[in-house]
Design a protein around this motif. Sequence first.
Motif, PDB file in Angstrom:
ATOM      1  N   GLY A   1       0.792  -1.224   0.000  1.00 32.03           N
ATOM      2  CA  GLY A   1       0.000   0.000   0.000  1.00 32.03           C
ATOM      3  C   GLY A   1       0.822   1.271   0.000  1.00 32.03           C
ATOM      4  O   GLY A   1       0.275   2.374   0.007  1.00 32.03           O
ATOM      5  N   PHE A   2       2.136   1.149   0.020  1.00 38.88           N
ATOM      6  CA  PHE A   2       2.990   2.337  -0.059  1.00 38.88           C
ATOM      7  C   PHE A   2       3.661   2.387  -1.425  1.00 38.88           C
ATOM      8  O   PHE A   2       3.918   1.354  -2.036  1.00 38.88           O
ATOM      9  N   ASN A   3       3.976   3.592  -1.854  1.00 34.28           N
ATOM     10  CA  ASN A   3       4.681   3.737  -3.114  1.00 34.28           C
ATOM     11  C   ASN A   3       6.143   4.038  -2.860  1.00 34.28           C
ATOM     12  O   ASN A   3       6.494   4.722  -1.903  1.00 34.28           O
ATOM     13  N   VAL A   4       6.967   3.485  -3.725  1.00 33.54           N
ATOM     14  CA  VAL A   4       8.404   3.620  -3.578  1.00 33.54           C
ATOM     15  C   VAL A   4       8.960   4.124  -4.903  1.00 33.54           C
ATOM     16  O   VAL A   4       8.604   3.605  -5.961  1.00 33.54           O
ATOM     17  N   ALA A   5       9.792   5.151  -4.845  1.00 36.97           N
ATOM     18  CA  ALA A   5      10.447   5.635  -6.068  1.00 36.97           C
ATOM     19  C   ALA A   5      11.948   5.604  -5.847  1.00 36.97           C
ATOM     20  O   ALA A   5      12.443   5.997  -4.784  1.00 36.97           O
ATOM     21  N   HIS A   6      12.655   5.147  -6.850  1.00 39.38           N
ATOM     22  CA  HIS A   6      14.099   4.987  -6.717  1.00 39.38           C
ATOM     23  C   HIS A   6      14.802   5.681  -7.868  1.00 39.38           C
ATOM     24  O   HIS A   6      14.371   5.572  -9.004  1.00 39.38           O
ATOM     25  N   ARG A   7      15.867   6.414  -7.583  1.00 44.22           N
ATOM     26  CA  ARG A   7      16.595   7.105  -8.625  1.00 44.22           C
ATOM     27  C   ARG A   7      18.066   7.120  -8.280  1.00 44.22           C
ATOM     28  O   ARG A   7      18.433   7.220  -7.107  1.00 44.22           O
ATOM     29  N   ARG A   8      18.902   6.995  -9.302  1.00 43.67           N
ATOM     30  CA  ARG A   8      20.337   7.061  -9.070  1.00 43.67           C
ATOM     31  C   ARG A   8      20.906   8.136  -9.990  1.00 43.67           C
ATOM     32  O   ARG A   8      20.662   8.119 -11.199  1.00 43.67           O
ATOM     33  N   ALA A   9      21.614   9.106  -9.410  1.00 45.36           N
ATOM     34  CA  ALA A   9      22.169  10.194 -10.226  1.00 45.36           C
ATOM     35  C   ALA A   9      23.289  10.871  -9.468  1.00 45.36           C
ATOM     36  O   ALA A   9      23.246  10.983  -8.231  1.00 45.36           O
ATOM     37  N   ALA A  10      24.293  11.320 -10.231  1.00 45.12           N
ATOM     38  CA  ALA A  10      25.405  12.099  -9.678  1.00 45.12           C
ATOM     39  C   ALA A  10      26.040  11.419  -8.477  1.00 45.12           C
ATOM     40  O   ALA A  10      26.426  12.073  -7.517  1.00 45.12           O
ATOM     41  N   GLY A  11      26.108  10.106  -8.537  1.00 43.22           N
ATOM     42  CA  GLY A  11      26.782   9.386  -7.458  1.00 43.22           C
ATOM     43  C   GLY A  11      25.942   9.179  -6.208  1.00 43.22           C
ATOM     44  O   GLY A  11      26.437   8.690  -5.195  1.00 43.22           O
ATOM     45  N   TRP A  12      24.663   9.559  -6.272  1.00 41.29           N
ATOM     46  CA  TRP A  12      23.790   9.369  -5.109  1.00 41.29           C
ATOM     47  C   TRP A  12      22.643   8.441  -5.447  1.00 41.29           C
ATOM     48  O   TRP A  12      22.197   8.364  -6.588  1.00 41.29           O
ATOM     49  N   ASP A  13      22.165   7.818  -4.402  1.00 37.97           N
ATOM     50  CA  ASP A  13      21.043   6.902  -4.531  1.00 37.97           C
ATOM     51  C   ASP A  13      19.888   7.414  -3.684  1.00 37.97           C
ATOM     52  O   ASP A  13      20.032   7.611  -2.487  1.00 37.97           O
ATOM     53  N   TRP A  14      18.758   7.702  -4.340  1.00 36.26           N
ATOM     54  CA  TRP A  14      17.583   8.199  -3.622  1.00 36.26           C
ATOM     55  C   TRP A  14      16.488   7.126  -3.628  1.00 36.26           C
ATOM     56  O   TRP A  14      16.150   6.609  -4.687  1.00 36.26           O
ATOM     57  N   LEU A  15      15.984   6.847  -2.451  1.00 34.55           N
ATOM     58  CA  LEU A  15      14.888   5.888  -2.335  1.00 34.55           C
ATOM     59  C   LEU A  15      13.787   6.575  -1.530  1.00 34.55           C
ATOM     60  O   LEU A  15      13.956   6.847  -0.335  1.00 34.55           O
ATOM     61  N   ALA A  16      12.670   6.883  -2.202  1.00 36.83           N
ATOM     62  CA  ALA A  16      11.589   7.623  -1.538  1.00 36.83           C
ATOM     63  C   ALA A  16      10.406   6.701  -1.265  1.00 36.83           C
ATOM     64  O   ALA A  16      10.022   5.902  -2.114  1.00 36.83           O
ATOM     65  N   VAL A  17       9.833   6.823  -0.085  1.00 37.55           N
ATOM     66  CA  VAL A  17       8.690   6.009   0.312  1.00 37.55           C
ATOM     67  C   VAL A  17       7.596   6.926   0.852  1.00 37.55           C
ATOM     68  O   VAL A  17       7.879   7.827   1.638  1.00 37.55           O
ATOM     69  N   SER A  18       6.355   6.670   0.410  1.00 37.33           N
ATOM     70  CA  SER A  18       5.245   7.487   0.897  1.00 37.33           C
ATOM     71  C   SER A  18       3.921   6.832   0.558  1.00 37.33           C
ATOM     72  O   SER A  18       3.858   5.929  -0.265  1.00 37.33           O
ATOM     73  N   ASP A  19       2.859   7.331   1.175  1.00 41.37           N
ATOM     74  CA  ASP A  19       1.534   6.918   0.723  1.00 41.37           C
ATOM     75  C   ASP A  19       0.973   7.927  -0.289  1.00 41.37           C
ATOM     76  O   ASP A  19      -0.170   7.824  -0.696  1.00 41.37           O
ATOM     77  N   ALA A  20       1.787   8.897  -0.678  1.00 42.37           N
ATOM     78  CA  ALA A  20       1.382   9.779  -1.778  1.00 42.37           C
ATOM     79  C   ALA A  20       1.365   8.964  -3.084  1.00 42.37           C
ATOM     80  O   ALA A  20       1.978   7.906  -3.166  1.00 42.37           O
ATOM     81  N   SER A  21       0.694   9.483  -4.092  1.00 42.92           N
ATOM     82  CA  SER A  21       0.519   8.724  -5.326  1.00 42.92           C
ATOM     83  C   SER A  21       1.850   8.549  -6.062  1.00 42.92           C
ATOM     84  O   SER A  21       2.775   9.350  -5.884  1.00 42.92           O
ATOM     85  N   PRO A  22       1.966   7.510  -6.884  1.00 43.87           N
ATOM     86  CA  PRO A  22       3.220   7.275  -7.623  1.00 43.87           C
ATOM     87  C   PRO A  22       3.631   8.488  -8.459  1.00 43.87           C
ATOM     88  O   PRO A  22       4.820   8.809  -8.537  1.00 43.87           O
ATOM     89  N   ASP A  23       2.653   9.153  -9.073  1.00 41.40           N
ATOM     90  CA  ASP A  23       2.972  10.327  -9.893  1.00 41.40           C
ATOM     91  C   ASP A  23       3.633  11.419  -9.068  1.00 41.40           C
ATOM     92  O   ASP A  23       4.648  11.993  -9.453  1.00 41.40           O
ATOM     93  N   VAL A  24       3.002  11.696  -7.932  1.00 44.91           N
ATOM     94  CA  VAL A  24       3.544  12.724  -7.039  1.00 44.91           C
ATOM     95  C   VAL A  24       4.943  12.340  -6.591  1.00 44.91           C
ATOM     96  O   VAL A  24       5.878  13.148  -6.614  1.00 44.91           O
TER      97      VAL A  24
END
Lengths: 179, 267
Positions: free
Chosen positions: B229-252
């Motif tokens: 029920g949670f959305n997770v977004a993952h991005r890798r750029a400029a040597g960093w790894d971002w992993l975002a978790v929220s109950d906000a919508s995937p688009d947001v």
Amino acid sequence: MSDHARFEKLVMPHLGAAYNLARWLARDGHDAEDIVQDACIRALKYVDSLNRSEARAWFLTIVRHAFYDWCERNRPADIAHDDGSALEAAVDHNAIDPEQAVLRRAESKAIADAVAELPLAFREVLILREMEDLSYKEIARIADIPIGTVMSRLARARALLQGSPRLRAIGERTSGGER
Amino acid sequence: MKCDQTQPLIAPYVDGELDTLRRRFVEKHLKNCAPCAEQHADLVALRQRIRTEVPYFAAAPALAERVRAIVAATPPAGSSGRPHKRERWPRLSVGVSRHWQWLASGAVGGCAATVLAFVAGTAVLDWQASQNVVAQAVTRHVQATLGHRLVDVASSDQHTVKPWLSARLDYSPPVHDLAAEGFPLLGGRLDTLGGRKVATLVYGYRKHTIDVFVQPDSFDMPSSHELRGFNVAHRRAAGWDWLAVSDASPDVLNGFVSQLVSAATAK
Ligand SMILES: [Zn+2]
């Protein structure tokens, strides 16, 4: 049976009722989800004291408590003096056929808005009675009030709806002012 | 004649709360009394309208998933003291119904504390979390938002949050407030993901909370994900790894991560 298994079996089937109640009390979908999640944590803690036959009313009692606690933290004014003044529209409508559904939708929205605008004490009793079909006795337990008070609040809630300017306006438009 | 006696019974009659004797009494009276019959008809009509026109709000499927995630992350019974072992339904007298008060107060504070103690003291939350960084991230998000220990350092100032995190990690994560984009920085937190200490940036979005786990190492995972029920977004750029978790919508959430990445790479 473990508490987790009891929770799944006894509480989870009533998640929909819990959400609907929280939604009508808080008048906001996201807040209602927070309230239900909080209620679930409480329910899990005490689920071992629960009998199957009373699960829904028991869980709704917890949801109601969770709502009032949430209110104290986030919207103390709602409890202190809920005079039933209008809040933001509480209802989303998905009309299938916009053209034909306009009047119908206006009517539906009118009564839904009128319910949403009822003062909290009347609204909760009405929701438990009309949407959850609970008996006076069950409502009395959930709201922690005597049966006589359930009856008087229900009567007041219905009188407020019947006298609501929203509904009257609709009635005049659809039936030419006749009752 | 009997109107005085009948009128208080009309609502209980409609609500199915009368015994046979009184039900018959009301029915008989309604047949012979137009004003009372009209009152009855009004009540029935109102009920009909409420039942057909007032929406019964359906819970999103994600809510059930989240609840199950919360339950799974809560320790089994017996590990914490219960104030009352076997509470019964209250009877309808005023005194007895006070029994229910414990449900209203204390319960949740105690429970949040229990969750936290459990998190702090237990390495393995469930088998899934131990094997899967996404599941760990979601579990941390659930625990942090429910435990009300959302942040270790509360500040909307990136110049406060960044040094606080840097002092406690072997790297210095990029920190940017995105309040202007609708995502105010709420603070930072230290977490452990995949056996490694990571910086967690906490952002708000309307009524949602977004946790962003930032670290220099790479997580091997898809760019977006949905779990319990949670959305997770993952991005890798400029040597960093971002992993975002929220109950906000995937688009947001995806839009948010993109803005985070461009803020970090703009310099
Ligand atoms: Zn009469």
